[in-house]
Design an enzyme around this catalytic site. Sequence first.
Site, PDB file in Angstrom:
ATOM      1  N   CYS A   3       0.807  -1.229   0.000  1.00 56.27           N
ATOM      2  CA  CYS A   3       0.000   0.000   0.000  1.00 56.27           C
ATOM      3  C   CYS A   3       0.838   1.276   0.000  1.00 56.27           C
ATOM      4  O   CYS A   3       0.290   2.368  -0.122  1.00 56.27           O
ATOM      5  CB  CYS A   3      -0.914   0.007   1.227  1.00 56.27           C
ATOM      6  SG  CYS A   3      -0.015   0.168   2.804  1.00 56.27           S
ATOM      7  N   GLU A  41      -6.776  -6.684  -0.632  1.00 56.78           N
ATOM      8  CA  GLU A  41      -7.013  -5.686   0.422  1.00 56.78           C
ATOM      9  C   GLU A  41      -6.010  -4.567   0.259  1.00 56.78           C
ATOM     10  O   GLU A  41      -4.852  -4.805  -0.085  1.00 56.78           O
ATOM     11  CB  GLU A  41      -6.873  -6.356   1.795  1.00 56.78           C
ATOM     12  CG  GLU A  41      -7.010  -5.405   2.980  1.00 56.78           C
ATOM     13  CD  GLU A  41      -5.665  -4.887   3.497  1.00 56.78           C
ATOM     14  OE1 GLU A  41      -5.673  -4.113   4.474  1.00 56.78           O
ATOM     15  OE2 GLU A  41      -4.615  -5.240   2.922  1.00 56.78           O
ATOM     16  N   ARG A  85     -10.168   1.023  11.493  1.00 60.30           N
ATOM     17  CA  ARG A  85      -9.216   0.617  10.457  1.00 60.30           C
ATOM     18  C   ARG A  85      -9.989   0.355   9.172  1.00 60.30           C
ATOM     19  O   ARG A  85     -10.493  -0.743   8.938  1.00 60.30           O
ATOM     20  CB  ARG A  85      -8.451  -0.625  10.899  1.00 60.30           C
ATOM     21  CG  ARG A  85      -7.290  -1.030   9.977  1.00 60.30           C
ATOM     22  CD  ARG A  85      -6.617  -2.284  10.509  1.00 60.30           C
ATOM     23  NE  ARG A  85      -5.490  -2.711   9.710  1.00 60.30           N
ATOM     24  CZ  ARG A  85      -4.239  -2.280   9.881  1.00 60.30           C
ATOM     25  NH1 ARG A  85      -3.969  -1.411  10.832  1.00 60.30           N
ATOM     26  NH2 ARG A  85      -3.263  -2.717   9.113  1.00 60.30           N
ATOM     27  N   ARG A  87     -10.369  -0.307   5.316  1.00 58.58           N
ATOM     28  CA  ARG A  87      -9.608  -0.897   4.225  1.00 58.58           C
ATOM     29  C   ARG A  87     -10.547  -1.248   3.078  1.00 58.58           C
ATOM     30  O   ARG A  87     -11.718  -1.569   3.288  1.00 58.58           O
ATOM     31  CB  ARG A  87      -8.874  -2.168   4.682  1.00 58.58           C
ATOM     32  CG  ARG A  87      -7.741  -1.915   5.673  1.00 58.58           C
ATOM     33  CD  ARG A  87      -6.602  -1.129   5.056  1.00 58.58           C
ATOM     34  NE  ARG A  87      -5.465  -0.955   5.946  1.00 58.58           N
ATOM     35  CZ  ARG A  87      -5.310   0.072   6.780  1.00 58.58           C
ATOM     36  NH1 ARG A  87      -6.255   1.014   6.843  1.00 58.58           N
ATOM     37  NH2 ARG A  87      -4.241   0.167   7.540  1.00 58.58           N
TER      38      ARG A  87
END
Length: 210
Positions: A3, A41, A85, A87
Amino acid sequence: FPCQDLSIAGKKKGLEGDRSGLFYDMARIVAEIRPGWILLENVPGLLSSKGGQDMQAVLETLAKCGYYIAYRVLDSRYFGVAQRRKRVFIIGSFGNADSIKVLFEPESIKLNLPKGKRKGNQIASTTGSLTARDCKGIGSTIDDKIVTIPKIRRLTPVECERLQGFPDGWTNCLSDTQRYKTLGNAVTVNVIEWIGKRIANKMEEKCDHL
């Protein structure tokens, strides 16, 4: 896939970056093996990277490999862990649209918490406090008569494991430095378990109809 080039805190090279660009290597392997399901992800920055062009490239690349794609932003705090969080999860089902049913069946709405729900205060508890006087000498301009600044302790590795849904001691084989890094890069177990079970249910339904 990595990422770093997609994060809003990074240099924003997107899929042109050496790390996030590994998506194309992954896509090449997927095209060769063609598994029944794929699950990706990444950070929400993927959606806005290069004005949305990178996300479009991801979707088009996977579609050319024969996959029906569904994607959704999921927040770990709705899955039983004490952290926010968000995602992006991308699911592809080969040759059929089951991926859409996995992420968007009606019961998924039950994961939304009501607004105004009381926030927990047990994870990052204070172990003391710093006054303005304590801050002198470190560039502070706070007046002696103002305020008490809470001193926040660092989370322990076990607490980080719990935040990600791992059993206590799961990363004991690593040094504390590596435990923090590994857990920070991990995917929240509870979220993946939820997705995995839904994929498994769809696979069982297919078998039942054979």
